[in-house]
Design a protein around this motif. Structure first.
Motif, PDB file in Angstrom:
ATOM      1  N   GLU A  82       0.841  -1.200   0.000  1.00 24.94           N
ATOM      2  CA  GLU A  82       0.000   0.000   0.000  1.00 24.94           C
ATOM      3  C   GLU A  82       0.877   1.251   0.000  1.00 24.94           C
ATOM      4  OE1 GLU A  82      -3.069   0.044   3.000  1.00 24.94           O
ATOM      5  OE2 GLU A  82      -3.355  -2.120   2.808  1.00 24.94           O
ATOM      6  N   SER A  83       0.379   2.302  -0.625  1.00 26.93           N
ATOM      7  CA  SER A  83       1.068   3.589  -0.576  1.00 26.93           C
ATOM      8  C   SER A  83       0.197   4.567   0.198  1.00 26.93           C
ATOM      9  CB  SER A  83       1.364   4.106  -1.982  1.00 26.93           C
ATOM     10  OG  SER A  83       0.170   4.264  -2.696  1.00 26.93           O
ATOM     11  N   GLY A  84       0.778   5.667   0.626  1.00 31.79           N
ATOM     12  CA  GLY A  84       0.048   6.637   1.421  1.00 31.79           C
ATOM     13  C   GLY A  84      -0.070   6.224   2.881  1.00 31.79           C
ATOM     14  N   VAL A  85       0.711   5.245   3.287  1.00 32.01           N
ATOM     15  CA  VAL A  85       0.682   4.764   4.671  1.00 32.01           C
ATOM     16  C   VAL A  85       1.299   5.803   5.597  1.00 32.01           C
ATOM     17  CG1 VAL A  85       1.496   2.950   6.232  1.00 32.01           C
ATOM     18  CG2 VAL A  85       0.752   2.380   3.911  1.00 32.01           C
ATOM     19  N   THR A  86       2.334   6.444   5.108  1.00 33.06           N
ATOM     20  CA  THR A  86       3.001   7.526   5.816  1.00 33.06           C
ATOM     21  C   THR A  86       3.518   8.494   4.752  1.00 33.06           C
ATOM     22  OG1 THR A  86       4.608   8.012   7.580  1.00 33.06           O
ATOM     23  CG2 THR A  86       5.265   6.407   5.903  1.00 33.06           C
ATOM     24  N   ALA A  87       3.889   9.674   5.161  1.00 28.22           N
ATOM     25  CA  ALA A  87       4.351  10.677   4.195  1.00 28.22           C
ATOM     26  C   ALA A  87       5.730  10.310   3.649  1.00 28.22           C
ATOM     27  CB  ALA A  87       4.412  12.047   4.858  1.00 28.22           C
ATOM     28  N   GLU A  88       5.950  10.590   2.371  1.00 25.13           N
ATOM     29  CA  GLU A  88       7.291  10.437   1.810  1.00 25.13           C
ATOM     30  C   GLU A  88       8.215  11.434   2.488  1.00 25.13           C
ATOM     31  OE1 GLU A  88       7.806  10.332  -2.388  1.00 25.13           O
ATOM     32  OE2 GLU A  88       6.042   9.065  -2.699  1.00 25.13           O
ATOM     33  N   SER A  89       9.468  11.082   2.584  1.00 22.49           N
ATOM     34  CA  SER A  89      10.448  11.956   3.222  1.00 22.49           C
ATOM     35  C   SER A  89      11.793  11.808   2.535  1.00 22.49           C
ATOM     36  CB  SER A  89      10.595  11.583   4.702  1.00 22.49           C
ATOM     37  OG  SER A  89      11.685  12.268   5.287  1.00 22.49           O
ATOM     38  N   PRO A  90      12.483  12.932   2.326  1.00 23.65           N
ATOM     39  CA  PRO A  90      13.833  12.830   1.762  1.00 23.65           C
ATOM     40  C   PRO A  90      14.776  12.066   2.693  1.00 23.65           C
ATOM     41  CG  PRO A  90      13.306  15.119   2.321  1.00 23.65           C
ATOM     42  CD  PRO A  90      12.069  14.316   2.524  1.00 23.65           C
TER      43      PRO A  90
ATOM     44  N   TYR B 175      13.422  -3.110  -0.429  1.00 26.16           N
ATOM     45  CA  TYR B 175      12.223  -2.434  -0.940  1.00 26.16           C
ATOM     46  C   TYR B 175      12.250  -0.970  -0.520  1.00 26.16           C
ATOM     47  CZ  TYR B 175       7.352  -1.112  -1.577  1.00 26.16           C
ATOM     48  OH  TYR B 175       6.213  -0.471  -1.957  1.00 26.16           O
ATOM     49  N   PHE B 176      11.993  -0.088  -1.478  1.00 28.74           N
ATOM     50  CA  PHE B 176      11.940   1.359  -1.227  1.00 28.74           C
ATOM     51  C   PHE B 176      10.849   1.949  -2.097  1.00 28.74           C
ATOM     52  CE2 PHE B 176      13.355   5.509  -2.964  1.00 28.74           C
ATOM     53  CZ  PHE B 176      13.192   6.273  -1.820  1.00 28.74           C
ATOM     54  N   ASN B 177       9.995   2.778  -1.504  1.00 26.11           N
ATOM     55  CA  ASN B 177       8.948   3.433  -2.289  1.00 26.11           C
ATOM     56  C   ASN B 177       8.818   4.928  -1.996  1.00 26.11           C
ATOM     57  OD1 ASN B 177       7.701   3.555   0.180  1.00 26.11           O
ATOM     58  ND2 ASN B 177       5.804   2.576  -0.470  1.00 26.11           N
ATOM     59  N   GLY B 178       9.797   5.519  -1.339  1.00 25.07           N
ATOM     60  CA  GLY B 178       9.719   6.934  -0.981  1.00 25.07           C
ATOM     61  C   GLY B 178       9.190   7.141   0.425  1.00 25.07           C
ATOM     62  N   GLU B 179       8.343   6.219   0.883  1.00 23.94           N
ATOM     63  CA  GLU B 179       7.770   6.290   2.227  1.00 23.94           C
ATOM     64  C   GLU B 179       8.546   5.438   3.224  1.00 23.94           C
ATOM     65  OE1 GLU B 179       3.626   5.172   2.263  1.00 23.94           O
ATOM     66  OE2 GLU B 179       3.231   6.295   0.436  1.00 23.94           O
ATOM     67  N   CYS B 180       9.051   4.317   2.740  1.00 26.95           N
ATOM     68  CA  CYS B 180       9.678   3.359   3.659  1.00 26.95           C
ATOM     69  C   CYS B 180      10.778   2.575   2.958  1.00 26.95           C
ATOM     70  CB  CYS B 180       8.638   2.392   4.213  1.00 26.95           C
ATOM     71  SG  CYS B 180       7.940   1.274   2.974  1.00 26.95           S
ATOM     72  N   VAL B 181      11.571   1.933   3.790  1.00 22.73           N
ATOM     73  CA  VAL B 181      12.553   0.956   3.340  1.00 22.73           C
ATOM     74  C   VAL B 181      12.266  -0.316   4.131  1.00 22.73           C
ATOM     75  CG1 VAL B 181      15.001   0.327   3.270  1.00 22.73           C
ATOM     76  CG2 VAL B 181      14.308   2.696   2.810  1.00 22.73           C
ATOM     77  N   LEU B 182      12.105  -1.426   3.416  1.00 24.20           N
ATOM     78  CA  LEU B 182      11.866  -2.727   4.032  1.00 24.20           C
ATOM     79  C   LEU B 182      13.013  -3.651   3.655  1.00 24.20           C
ATOM     80  CD1 LEU B 182       8.102  -3.184   3.048  1.00 24.20           C
ATOM     81  CD2 LEU B 182       9.013  -2.145   5.141  1.00 24.20           C
ATOM     82  N   VAL B 183      13.575  -4.325   4.661  1.00 26.00           N
ATOM     83  CA  VAL B 183      14.692  -5.229   4.397  1.00 26.00           C
ATOM     84  C   VAL B 183      14.421  -6.604   4.980  1.00 26.00           C
ATOM     85  CG1 VAL B 183      16.402  -3.366   4.287  1.00 26.00           C
ATOM     86  CG2 VAL B 183      16.003  -4.531   6.455  1.00 26.00           C
ATOM     87  N   ASN B 184      14.957  -7.601   4.299  1.00 24.51           N
ATOM     88  CA  ASN B 184      14.924  -8.993   4.743  1.00 24.51           C
ATOM     89  C   ASN B 184      16.370  -9.442   4.862  1.00 24.51           C
ATOM     90  OD1 ASN B 184      12.584  -8.816   2.349  1.00 24.51           O
ATOM     91  ND2 ASN B 184      11.880  -9.398   4.368  1.00 24.51           N
ATOM     92  N   ILE B 185      16.847  -9.553   6.087  1.00 21.91           N
ATOM     93  CA  ILE B 185      18.248  -9.856   6.373  1.00 21.91           C
ATOM     94  C   ILE B 185      18.401 -11.360   6.595  1.00 21.91           C
ATOM     95  CG2 ILE B 185      20.181  -9.398   7.950  1.00 21.91           C
ATOM     96  CD1 ILE B 185      18.565  -6.811   8.780  1.00 21.91           C
ATOM     97  N   ALA B 186      19.438 -11.943   6.012  1.00 19.86           N
ATOM     98  CA  ALA B 186      19.728 -13.348   6.250  1.00 19.86           C
ATOM     99  C   ALA B 186      19.931 -13.561   7.751  1.00 19.86           C
ATOM    100  CB  ALA B 186      20.982 -13.766   5.485  1.00 19.86           C
TER     101      ALA B 186
END
Length: 117
Positions: free
Chosen positions: A30-38, A73-84
């Motif tokens: 989903e997008s719009g979950v939180t505001a995009e941020s630089p 994963y990056f969409n402007g709002e968040c970064v999601l990582v899956n670490i070994a």
């Protein structure tokens, strides 16, 4: 098995239940979950400088050395990582410190824990 973390900018404090709701929506794409941020974009660049992302062009050797179990994963709002799992301590501590320096929230769904900057 992976150790998952999420990072985003939050202007106010957040409890674990609210963070989980946002995380759940983010992992559903989903997008719009939180505001995009630089700050999030800067953090994403920092992550890729520290640890090469997995791409279609990643060699087998590079993939074996990577801390990721899937692409960052990056969409402007968040970064999601899956670490070994074998690299979770090393990489998660580094990423949490990087997120704090950028003023970002870290959500750890394994522990239902919010780590604020």
């Amino acid at each position: 098995m992976s150790y998952d973390l999420a990072f985003w900018y939050e202007s106010r404090s957040l409890d674990a239940a609210a963070a989980y709701q946002k995380y759940d929506a983010m992992t559903d794409g989903e997008s719009g979950v939180t505001a995009e941020s630089p700050r999030v974009a800067e953090f994403y660049r920092d992550v890729l400088r520290a640890y090469q992302d997995l791409t279609e062009d990643t060699t087998e050797e590079e993939a074996h050395q990577s801390p990721w179990t899937s692409s960052v994963y990056f969409n402007g709002e968040c970064v999601l990582v899956n670490i070994a799992w074998s690299r979770k301590s090393e990489v998660s501590n580094t990423l949490i410190d990087m997120a704090k320096s950028r003023g970002l929230v870290t959500y750890d769904p394994q522990r239902d824990l919010v780590i604020e900057a």
